[in-house]
Each structure stands twice: as C-alpha cells, then as structure tokens.
Scaffold this active site. Structure first.
Site, PDB file in Angstrom:
ATOM      1  N   HIS A 147     128.771 107.528  59.848  1.00 22.78           N
ATOM      2  CA  HIS A 147     129.232 107.594  61.235  1.00 22.78           C
ATOM      3  C   HIS A 147     128.074 107.504  62.226  1.00 22.78           C
ATOM      4  CE1 HIS A 147     132.859 109.338  59.201  1.00 22.78           C
ATOM      5  NE2 HIS A 147     133.419 108.512  60.038  1.00 22.78           N
ATOM      6  N   ASN A 148     127.349 106.413  62.146  1.00 16.57           N
ATOM      7  CA  ASN A 148     126.248 106.168  63.079  1.00 16.57           C
ATOM      8  C   ASN A 148     126.618 104.978  63.966  1.00 16.57           C
ATOM      9  OD1 ASN A 148     125.735 103.828  61.459  1.00 16.57           O
ATOM     10  ND2 ASN A 148     124.744 105.211  59.981  1.00 16.57           N
ATOM     11  N   HIS A 151     128.429 101.785  62.550  1.00 18.88           N
ATOM     12  CA  HIS A 151     129.877 101.876  62.375  1.00 18.88           C
ATOM     13  C   HIS A 151     130.592 101.624  63.710  1.00 18.88           C
ATOM     14  CE1 HIS A 151     133.876 103.359  61.512  1.00 18.88           C
ATOM     15  NE2 HIS A 151     133.713 104.366  62.347  1.00 18.88           N
ATOM     16  N   HIS A 187     134.051 105.911  70.026  1.00 21.32           N
ATOM     17  CA  HIS A 187     135.026 106.683  69.249  1.00 21.32           C
ATOM     18  C   HIS A 187     134.424 107.660  68.227  1.00 21.32           C
ATOM     19  CE1 HIS A 187     134.494 104.147  65.716  1.00 21.32           C
ATOM     20  NE2 HIS A 187     135.191 105.032  65.044  1.00 21.32           N
TER      21      HIS A 187
HETATM   22 ZN   LIG Z   1     135.177 105.770  63.072  1.00 25.29          ZN
END
Ligand SMILES: [Zn+2]
Length: 382
Positions: A147-148, A151, A187
């Site tokens: 989740h960096n 992504h 997000h």
């Molecule tokens: Zn995501």
C-alpha cells in the site's frame, strides 16, 4: 479552515448566499482568541489528523521548468515509451516508477490530468497540481510493501482506463471524472501497512478516532483532503462552492467503498444494477440519476483497487509478492505481541497460502467477475 474557505469562495453568488446563512447562525458565538484556541488544542484529544507532515516547499516550480511528465527524470525517453500505454490495461506501472525516480503517482496523475485536459476544464494551475501530487505521494509510505504510492498510481491509471470503456462513453460529467481520479489517487494515503482489524485489535489511535468503522478508509480521506490546505496545494481552488461540495461527497463515497468489508454488498448491488440495466440505442449504459451514477463510480474505483489478478501475469506476480510481504510483516507484529495471527499473515505457513493467492481465490474470482461483467455490458464493444 472554514474561515479560509468562506473568504475563498465568496466570489460566487451561491457561496455568498450560504455565507449569509452561516453568519446568522454564528452570531451568538464570538470567535475564540488565539490563546483560547491554543489552550483548546492542548485539552482536546484527536483534534488533529495524524500523519500530515510539514514538507519543504517544492523547489520553485515555474511554468517553464515543468518536466514533460511532471517529474524530473533522466530517462524521459523510456518513460515516454511506457506512457504510450497510458490508456491501456497492461501499462507497466513498475517501469513508470523506475523511470521517474519512484514518483509513479505524481507522474501518472499529472499525465492523466493533462491527457484528459482537466487542468483547462477546472482551471487548475499546473504548479498547484504538481505541488499537490508530490505532497500526496510523499504521504504514502515508501517502506510499506504493497500500500505505497505505486499501488495508488496503479489504481488511478486503472480507473482512467475503466472510465474510457465504450459502454460508458460520455456518461460521466467532467466533475465526476475528476472525483473518481482524485478518489483513486488518495484512496490509500498514509496507509500504515496493517489492516483495519489489526488497528482495532491493538486499540490504535486511528481505531479510536473512527470508532472501529472503516478506520483506514476514513483516515485516507481525511489526509487526502487535508493536504489540499497545504501551501499551493488546492487543486480545486477554481471550483464553485456547489461543485466542491459535490466532488467531496462523491470522493467520500468512492473511498469508503474501498473498504473490503463492504465488498459483498457492493457486489450484490452492482449485480442488480447490471441485471436491470438500461441501455441507449447506441449501446451506452443509461445512467440518468445520481444514485446509479455514483454506484457505477464507486464500483469502478473498487474494481480498479482489486484489479491486480486481471493484469498481465508478470505484473500480477509482483503485486502478489508485495501484498504477501505486507501481510507477513503484519503477522510478525501479531506474533511479537502474542496476538492471534491474521489469515494469510503467517510466514511459517507461507507455502500453502502463497499457492492459494497465486490461484484466483474465491474473492478475486468474484471481483474479476464483477469487473468483467462491468466491462462486458456490451461484449461487442470489446
Ligand atoms: Zn487500495
């Protein structure tokens, strides 16, 4: 911040009307003095959004010094070549990252906004866009395996492709497109690399702040919007008050829908909508009310978020390695704390689980089905 927004937006007639109303309501309450405000700040817990860093002001971006793809690179040729796939499902975002000194999100968001002429449509000053995207990218954790910002770059680019599906030709307004791309970009910002459940189980500050409900998703939204208030970061400065409100409402809806605990109900609703779909004579999906439109949009960002298994295998493999690494790190933390280890997070049983991930799992299967159902509303267009 309210104060700032009021002065800022009083230029439009709509805003000034609302201002009057606000002022009437505020009459009885005198504004606190600076001293009182400081005192209040100390007393009140959780009065600040965590994770917002003060950054060095971006080094004097002027119009003439803006690189072609928004980021400084000495591999512009290679970057240019890869970005020829900007509108394709198979774009290699790992290459984009490599050729842009790990500024994939800044690069791809800037390039998509240029490609879609959103700077002109919404009068976004180019330096403001760049300052915002660089600040946003800075708030993704480079040391989190999955989740960096890479992504996020992948999700915004996938959303960009889905928005262009022929079945949705000219269905969405420019504001809706802006909202979907912005939602995709923010997000997962400031994602700590652990799940909502982990944050809840460890009594984290974030879980406390959001009462265990969509903890991360609420936080991503708060940070994403808060960063607009940083110096020269308000990319929505030229929008009218109503447009800003509408955009904010849609972005909140879309980002909250990325919470996996909402996945099943989202999917069920989409299924119903696809089954009762209305189509125009030219084969374009008819979405004539807000409820239908936002439903498609929230599913679109959600699908883009889960689209890894639908990408070329060499890309999917790399995503799988990253997510497993992130899961294992969470598992290690759980082991250290003597907690029960979450599903798929135990590296000691990795061999079994890894093979489960590399096969399309039930969940991914459903997601892909939703995604495809979505794209194949008119199979003749593909
Ligand atoms: Zn995501």
């Amino acid at each position: 911040s309210t104060r700032r927004e009021h002065t800022h937006q009083s230029t439009t007639p709509v805003a000034s009307d609302n201002n009057k109303k606000d002022k009437q309501n505020e009459v009885e309450i005198p504004p606190p003095t600076q001293k009182e405000r400081d005192k209040k700040k100390k007393q009140q817990p959780m009065c600040q959004i965590s994770g917002v860093k003060k950054l060095m002001p971006s080094s004097g971006l002027t119009n003439s010094s803006i690189p072609r793809f928004g980021v400084k690179t000495d591999q512009e040729e290679l970057l240019s070549k890869e970005l020829e796939n900007l509108n394709k499902w198979g774009l290699n975002i790992f290459h984009v990252s490599e050729y842009s000194s790990s500024r994939s999100l800044s690069c791809i968001m800037y390039t998509i906004f240029q490609e879609r002429e959103l700077l002109k449509t919404f009068k976004i000053p180019v330096e403001t866009l760049l300052t915002y995207v660089l600040t946003l990218e800075e708030h993704y954790h480079a040391d989190v395996a999955y989740h960096n910002s890479l992504h996020a770059a992948d999700v915004i680019q996938s959303t960009h492709v889905l928005l262009a599906t022929p079945a949705l030709d000219a269905v969405f307004t420019d504001l809706e497109i802006l909202a979907a791309l912005f939602a995709a970009a923010i997000h997962d910002v400031d994602h700590p690399g652990v799940s909502n459940q982990f944050l809840i189980n460890t009594n984290s500050e974030l879980a406390l702040m959001y009462n265990d409900e969509s903890v991360l998703e609420n936080h991503h939204l708060a940070v994403g919007f808060k960063l607009l208030q940083e110096e020269n970061c308000d990319i929505f400065q030229s929008l009218g008050k109503r447009q800003r409100q509408m955009l904010r409402k849609m972005v909140i809806d879309m980002v909250l829908a990325t919470d996996m605990s909402k996945h099943m109900s989202l999917l069920a609703d989409l299924k119903t909508m696809v089954e009762t779909k209305k189509v125009t004579s030219s084969g374009v999906l008819l979405l004539d009310n807000y409820t239908d439109r936002i439903q498609v949009l929230r599913n679109m960002v959600h699908c883009a978020d889960l689209s890894n298994p639908t990408k070329p295998l060499e890309l999917y493999r790399q995503w799988t390695d990253r997510i497993m690494e992130e899961f294992f790190r969470q598992g290690d933390k759980e082991r250290e704390r003597g907690m029960e280890i979450s599903p798929m997070c135990d590296k000691h049983t990795a061999s079994v689980e890894k093979s489960q991930v590399s096969k399309p799992s039930g969940l991914f299967h459903l997601t892909s089905a939703a995604l495809l159902g979505f794209l194949l509303i008119h199979s003749d267009s593909l």
